[in-house]
Design a protein around this motif. Structure first.
Motif, mmCIF file in Angstrom:
data_model
loop_
_atom_site.group_PDB
_atom_site.id
_atom_site.type_symbol
_atom_site.label_atom_id
_atom_site.label_comp_id
_atom_site.label_asym_id
_atom_site.label_seq_id
_atom_site.Cartn_x
_atom_site.Cartn_y
_atom_site.Cartn_z
ATOM 1 N N THR A 296 -7.236 6.005 -2.876
ATOM 2 C CA THR A 296 -7.550 6.889 -1.749
ATOM 3 C C THR A 296 -6.925 8.272 -1.911
ATOM 4 O OG1 THR A 296 -5.616 6.256 -0.448
ATOM 5 C CG2 THR A 296 -7.641 4.920 -0.170
ATOM 6 N N LEU A 297 -7.487 9.209 -1.154
ATOM 7 C CA LEU A 297 -6.950 10.563 -1.110
ATOM 8 C C LEU A 297 -5.485 10.536 -0.694
ATOM 9 C CD1 LEU A 297 -7.058 13.665 -0.942
ATOM 10 C CD2 LEU A 297 -8.133 13.420 1.283
ATOM 11 N N GLY A 298 -5.159 9.737 0.309
ATOM 12 C CA GLY A 298 -3.776 9.652 0.776
ATOM 13 C C GLY A 298 -2.805 9.235 -0.313
ATOM 14 N N GLU A 299 -3.264 8.364 -1.217
ATOM 15 C CA GLU A 299 -2.379 7.911 -2.297
ATOM 16 C C GLU A 299 -2.031 9.019 -3.283
ATOM 17 O OE1 GLU A 299 -3.089 3.594 -3.701
ATOM 18 O OE2 GLU A 299 -5.041 4.282 -2.929
ATOM 19 N N GLY B 215 -10.892 12.309 4.715
ATOM 20 C CA GLY B 215 -9.621 11.890 5.296
ATOM 21 C C GLY B 215 -8.788 11.121 4.296
ATOM 22 N N PRO B 216 -7.580 10.749 4.679
ATOM 23 C CA PRO B 216 -6.672 10.060 3.760
ATOM 24 C C PRO B 216 -7.193 8.703 3.297
ATOM 25 C CG PRO B 216 -5.746 10.157 5.977
ATOM 26 C CD PRO B 216 -6.981 10.983 5.983
ATOM 27 N N ASP B 217 -8.134 8.094 4.023
ATOM 28 C CA ASP B 217 -8.685 6.794 3.628
ATOM 29 C C ASP B 217 -9.866 6.919 2.674
ATOM 30 O OD1 ASP B 217 -6.822 5.709 5.317
ATOM 31 O OD2 ASP B 217 -8.231 5.368 6.968
ATOM 32 N N PHE B 218 -10.295 8.151 2.361
ATOM 33 C CA PHE B 218 -11.437 8.342 1.460
ATOM 34 C C PHE B 218 -11.062 7.836 0.067
ATOM 35 C CE2 PHE B 218 -14.212 10.502 -1.456
ATOM 36 C CZ PHE B 218 -15.446 10.514 -0.800
ATOM 37 N N THR B 219 -11.872 6.930 -0.475
ATOM 38 C CA THR B 219 -11.600 6.336 -1.787
ATOM 39 C C THR B 219 -12.382 7.092 -2.861
ATOM 40 O OG1 THR B 219 -11.233 4.173 -0.791
ATOM 41 C CG2 THR B 219 -11.694 4.221 -3.159
#
Length: 160
Positions: free
Chosen positions: A102-105, A130-134
């Motif tokens: 994910t983006l957040g990672e 968003g941060p959950d976008f893979t």
């Protein structure tokens, strides 16, 4: 610009438009899911000078190649009066440590101070992910920041 849509009974749909040279460029979307890139003959817009079958992945790559540069150019134009801010396309490669993550990672904003403002995938624009976008290999990220931050972001996406 007008896109003409023509039903092709038993085949699918042809979608094309006229370019400055007078030729028509478009796609034939077959009922079975196949896609052909088509270019008309100059003297006869109904006759094909070239018909190139594309896989779904190839069509997606072509769409990314055509779509992402225009988005980047628009963003560069929008913030041309902001010195030190640049927009760049960064790919998620086959060997990227963020393929499937994910983006957040990435912790991109924290680590580099750049912002991922959009993702081009398979010809589709995903604005403001968003941060959950893979992420998936083949994605083109549209990233805004300083030149140094963008260089650091490219290294992160390639090497982790």
């Amino acid at each position: 610009m007008n896109v003409d849509v023509t039903a092709l009974p038993g085949i699918g749909v042809r979608k094309d438009f006229e370019v400055r040279s007078g030729r028509r460029i478009g796609v034939v979307a077959h009922r079975d899911g196949d896609i052909d890139l088509i270019v008309s003959k100059l003297e006869d817009p109904d006759a094909c000078a070239a018909q190139i079958p594309l896989t779904t992945d190839e069509a997606a790559v072509l769409a990314n190649l055509l779509g992402a540069p225009q988005l980047v150019a628009k963003l560069n134009d929008d913030h041309r009066d902001l010195p030190g801010i640049t927009t760049r396309q960064l790919p998620i490669g086959d060997n990227s440590p963020y393929d499937g993550r994910t983006l957040g990672e990435t912790e991109m904003r924290t680590r580099t101070k750049v912002s991922i403002v959009a993702v081009m995938r398979a010809g589709q624009l995903h604005p403001s992910p968003g941060p959950d976008f893979t992420f998936t290999a083949g994605d083109l990220l549209v990233v805004v920041g300083t030149p140094e931050g963008l260089d650091a972001a490219a290294k992160i996406l390639t090497h982790g």
